[in-house]
Motif scaffolding. Structure first.
Motif, mmCIF file in Angstrom:
data_model
loop_
_atom_site.group_PDB
_atom_site.id
_atom_site.type_symbol
_atom_site.label_atom_id
_atom_site.label_comp_id
_atom_site.label_asym_id
_atom_site.label_seq_id
_atom_site.Cartn_x
_atom_site.Cartn_y
_atom_site.Cartn_z
ATOM 1 N N PRO A 43 32.094 -26.886 -40.011
ATOM 2 C CA PRO A 43 32.651 -25.617 -40.518
ATOM 3 C C PRO A 43 31.616 -24.797 -41.308
ATOM 4 O O PRO A 43 31.626 -23.561 -41.250
ATOM 5 N N TYR A 44 30.758 -25.512 -42.058
ATOM 6 C CA TYR A 44 29.739 -24.800 -42.826
ATOM 7 C C TYR A 44 28.747 -24.096 -41.892
ATOM 8 O O TYR A 44 28.372 -22.939 -42.115
ATOM 9 N N LEU A 45 28.344 -24.784 -40.833
ATOM 10 C CA LEU A 45 27.448 -24.177 -39.854
ATOM 11 C C LEU A 45 28.116 -22.998 -39.155
ATOM 12 O O LEU A 45 27.470 -21.982 -38.839
ATOM 13 N N LEU A 46 29.420 -23.108 -38.915
ATOM 14 C CA LEU A 46 30.161 -22.015 -38.293
ATOM 15 C C LEU A 46 30.167 -20.783 -39.184
ATOM 16 O O LEU A 46 30.008 -19.638 -38.713
ATOM 17 N N GLN A 47 30.329 -20.996 -40.500
ATOM 18 C CA GLN A 47 30.323 -19.881 -41.441
ATOM 19 C C GLN A 47 28.976 -19.155 -41.424
ATOM 20 O O GLN A 47 28.910 -17.931 -41.393
ATOM 21 N N ILE A 48 27.894 -19.896 -41.409
ATOM 22 C CA ILE A 48 26.557 -19.291 -41.361
ATOM 23 C C ILE A 48 26.370 -18.548 -40.048
ATOM 24 O O ILE A 48 25.815 -17.424 -40.017
ATOM 25 N N THR A 49 26.834 -19.134 -38.967
ATOM 26 C CA THR A 49 26.693 -18.496 -37.649
ATOM 27 C C THR A 49 27.398 -17.151 -37.606
ATOM 28 O O THR A 49 26.845 -16.141 -37.141
ATOM 29 N N VAL A 50 28.654 -17.126 -38.125
ATOM 30 C CA VAL A 50 29.426 -15.871 -38.090
ATOM 31 C C VAL A 50 28.848 -14.826 -39.040
ATOM 32 O O VAL A 50 28.625 -13.667 -38.663
ATOM 33 N N ASP A 51 28.578 -15.200 -40.283
ATOM 34 C CA ASP A 51 28.153 -14.229 -41.300
ATOM 35 C C ASP A 51 26.708 -13.802 -41.136
ATOM 36 O O ASP A 51 26.339 -12.680 -41.554
ATOM 37 N N TYR A 53 24.396 -14.527 -38.062
ATOM 38 C CA TYR A 53 23.828 -14.219 -36.746
ATOM 39 C C TYR A 53 24.752 -13.396 -35.860
ATOM 40 O O TYR A 53 24.298 -12.548 -35.106
ATOM 41 N N ILE A 54 26.063 -13.628 -35.929
ATOM 42 C CA ILE A 54 26.967 -12.775 -35.151
ATOM 43 C C ILE A 54 27.031 -11.392 -35.781
ATOM 44 O O ILE A 54 27.008 -10.372 -35.088
ATOM 45 N N LYS A 55 27.108 -11.367 -37.133
ATOM 46 C CA LYS A 55 27.177 -10.084 -37.840
ATOM 47 C C LYS A 55 25.922 -9.249 -37.602
ATOM 48 O O LYS A 55 25.981 -8.029 -37.464
ATOM 49 N N SER A 56 24.759 -9.890 -37.538
ATOM 50 C CA SER A 56 23.493 -9.167 -37.313
ATOM 51 C C SER A 56 23.132 -9.083 -35.830
ATOM 52 O O SER A 56 22.061 -8.600 -35.476
ATOM 53 N N ALA A 57 24.012 -9.595 -34.956
ATOM 54 C CA ALA A 57 23.816 -9.535 -33.505
ATOM 55 C C ALA A 57 22.523 -10.224 -33.061
ATOM 56 O O ALA A 57 21.822 -9.755 -32.165
ATOM 57 N N SER A 58 22.212 -11.365 -33.696
ATOM 58 C CA SER A 58 21.001 -12.117 -33.348
ATOM 59 C C SER A 58 21.351 -13.197 -32.330
ATOM 60 O O SER A 58 21.945 -14.220 -32.670
ATOM 61 N N LYS A 59 20.987 -12.939 -31.062
ATOM 62 C CA LYS A 59 21.313 -13.901 -30.006
ATOM 63 C C LYS A 59 20.539 -15.212 -30.171
ATOM 64 O O LYS A 59 21.076 -16.292 -29.937
ATOM 65 N N SER A 60 19.274 -15.105 -30.551
ATOM 66 C CA SER A 60 18.469 -16.318 -30.704
ATOM 67 C C SER A 60 18.997 -17.183 -31.842
ATOM 68 O O SER A 60 19.070 -18.410 -31.736
ATOM 69 N N GLY A 61 19.362 -16.546 -32.966
ATOM 70 C CA GLY A 61 19.921 -17.286 -34.095
ATOM 71 C C GLY A 61 21.263 -17.915 -33.748
ATOM 72 O O GLY A 61 21.563 -19.050 -34.129
ATOM 73 N N LEU A 62 22.089 -17.125 -32.987
ATOM 74 C CA LEU A 62 23.386 -17.636 -32.549
ATOM 75 C C LEU A 62 23.213 -18.866 -31.659
ATOM 76 O O LEU A 62 23.899 -19.878 -31.840
ATOM 77 N N LEU A 63 22.271 -18.786 -30.711
ATOM 78 C CA LEU A 63 22.015 -19.901 -29.809
ATOM 79 C C LEU A 63 21.520 -21.126 -30.569
ATOM 80 O O LEU A 63 21.932 -22.251 -30.295
#
Length: 586
Positions: A43-51, A53-63
């Motif tokens: 869940p902690y990793l999910l929070q970082i992913t959403v706030d 990399y998804i928020k900043s539209a970073s595909k590489s970070g999201l991956l």
């Protein structure tokens, strides 16, 4: 004795059995820690992913973070596999050791213990109760440790992420803990009743199945069926009570969890709408996972505590037997390869029940090589003498000697190896003829069994059976007649080559053909060894070197048949005239 909600001393006793498996024990704890870390990490990793990399539209970070979450999931699955496998493995090895110790301990009990303990109850203790102990480790202790660790790690991460949302969750937890505690207390009482009813049912069914012939012979089928229905109903009610408590608790736990989630979403949503920078969409999403990871284990801990409680209740019953030393027979130190066979009872007093003496100061001497017969009415104490000679029971006072040595000084195994008994009610195991004769003693070969069978005249009978010596007699030897079972018992006694032979009314319920074989067997196996015969048939009494006449726990007459039968108004003469004269005429 009722088990406590959590008996620390009992728990320590159980934990002692983990010592041979300490590496696996600590391994389970390590995997429980790893499981809690990897589970709370997602869940902690999910929070970082959403706030981030998804928020900043970073595909590489999201991956990257999705890959990291996948790796965390794989590690969580592996940790869970080893945690569950090792915990169950440990539990099974522990109950294997406890079961061996329990069975060995039961083998050391005096016969008096088995007189008072229902067989079905002992079976329950040895099988289902011990199996329940394994659940302390597989479904109880380690699962609770794992869940508590998971909750602790989740709370630490949650407070690190957002202390305000975390406080909402923490304030709701005592309510669930309160209901969990009530649930646990109710279930502890319910499970105690369940185990009691299981033991009662096992005892009832075992006795009725064993005595099915009597049930059917006296048309007791309907009565026993009604009795069973009553016991079964009590067993059913005990389980229904546990189902009721589960049905009440788990919906309450779900409601508390759902309300808490609703409050978190409502409060967090207002914070985001108002533009509070400390609350983010990623946190809201991860908190929905965290709440499930907190409340589900907390709810399940009650269920797992119940599993542990059932294990503790079962362990309490098992250790009641293991800790019982009053019924364990004392063992002597002396061993001897062969008794001469001189037996002496000196003022022996004994009672099965306190203050109800069965033997009242018995004095008896048997010389080596003699055959003596003991006669008397039912309850005179004849079989009791045999029980005491084998130390199935301990005497109240007096002493018993073999070859001028107190029998208490001999090792029990050594004493009983030297004495063979043929009982009226022969017990055969569900096994082959050969194994019932040798009792799986590797020192007795097949050739020795066959030679002995030929010598006492039962080889032809055994060979007439399907598969001969490998014929399976089934449970309690039901495939054989009573006379055939007696012949097997005689052969069993003969191949053991005892110093002392005891025949306890061994010819009282057999046909004429079997009696002829048994008379021949008796002459063969009593030759050259001390023999004690609890007499029933006339021929056995007439051929005895000495006859002991008993009445109400005392020896009232002693002598040969010729001496006693001419004694005017003698007890034996009256017994002979009334009971054995009819047999003589036949």
């Amino acid at each position: 004795m009722k088990a406590k909600a959590f008996d620390v001393n009992l728990f320590k006793k159980i934990l002692r059995y983990t010592k041979p498996y300490k590496n696996r024990y600590y391994g389970v704890i390590v995997f429980a820690i790893l499981l809690s870390i990897f589970a709370a990490l997602r869940p902690y990793l999910l929070q970082i992913t959403v706030d981030t990399y998804i928020k900043s539209a970073s595909k590489s970070g999201l991956l990257l973070y999705v890959t990291i979450m996948g790796l965390a999931l794989i590690l969580e699955v592996l940790s869970q596999f080893y945690f569950v496998y090792w915990a169950n493995w440990l539990g099974q090895d522990i109950i294997k050791d406890i079961r061996k110790k329990l069975f060995k301990h039961m083998l050391s009990f005096r016969m008096k213990y088995f007189d008072n303990a229902p067989v079905g109850q002992l079976v329950t203790r040895s099988v289902s109760d011990i199996e329940q102990i394994a659940r302390i480790f597989s479904q109880g202790l380690f699962m609770i440790i794992s869940d508590l660790m998971k909750m602790l790690v989740c709370l630490l991460i949650m407070f690190y992420m957002n202390w305000q949302l975390s406080m909402i969750v923490v304030l709701a937890m005592p309510v669930l803990v309160y209901f969990t505690r009530i649930f646990q207390k109710k279930m502890q009482v319910a499970f105690e009743e369940v185990r009691t009813q299981v033991a009662n049912m096992n005892t009832f069914v075992q006795e009725r199945v064993t005595g099915m012939k009597i049930v059917q012979l006296f048309n007791r089928e309907q009565i026993e069926y009604e009795n069973f229905k009553e016991i079964n109903q009590k067993h059913n009610k005990a389980w229904i009570k546990t189902i009721l408590y589960n049905s009440i608790f788990f919906p309450i736990a779900d409601i508390i969890s759902s309300i808490t989630l609703g409050i978190v979403v409502l409060y967090g949503g207002f914070q985001i709408i108002d533009g509070n920078p400390f609350t983010t969409v990623g946190q809201m999403i991860s908190y929905t996972m965290f709440i499930g990871m907190l409340f589900n284990p907390l709810r399940q801990i009650a269920d797992k505590f119940n599993e542990m409680q059932m294990g503790m209740i079962a362990a309490n019953r098992v250790f009641d037997i293991l800790d019982s030393t009053a019924d364990v027979q004392t063992d002597g130190e002396k061993t001897i390869s062969h008794f001469e066979g001189n037996i002496r009872f000196e003022n022996v007093r004994f009672s099965y029940v306190d203050n109800q003496e069965v033997l009242k100061g018995i004095n008896l001497s048997v010389n080596a090589g003699e055959t003596i017969a003991i006669v008397g009415s039912t309850g005179a104490g004849k079989s009791t003498i045999i029980n005491l000679l084998n130390r199935f029971y301990e005497i109240n006072s007096g002493a018993i000697y073999i070859d001028n040595q107190n029998i208490n000084d001999f090792k029990l195994e050594n004493l009983r190896t030297q004495i063979a008994i043929v009982l009226q009610d022969v017990f055969l195991f569900a096994d082959t003829i050969h194994n019932n004769i040798t009792l799986n003693n590797p020192a007795i070969s097949r050739d020795e069994v066959i030679a002995a069978a030929k010598k006492i005249g039962v080889h032809k009978f055994i060979k007439s059976l399907p598969d001969g010596y490998d014929y399976d007699v089934k449970e309690r030897g039901v495939m054989l007649s009573s006379g055939q079972r007696q012949l097997i018992a005689f052969l069993r006694a003969y191949v053991s080559n005892p110093s002392i032979l005891i025949l306890d009314e061994a010819t009282s319920s057999i046909d004429t053909y079997s009696e002829e074989l048994i008379q021949k067997a008796t002459e063969t196996i009593t030759k050259g060894r001390t023999s004690i015969v609890i007499a029933h048939r006339l021929a056995t009494i007439v051929n005895a070197d000495k006859i002991i006449v008993m009445d109400k726990g005392m020896i009232v007459e002693e002598g040969s048949h010729q001496e006693l039968v001419i004694k005017e108004d003698g007890y034996y003469k009256n017994l002979y005239d009334s009971q054995f004269a009819v047999e003589k005429l036949e």
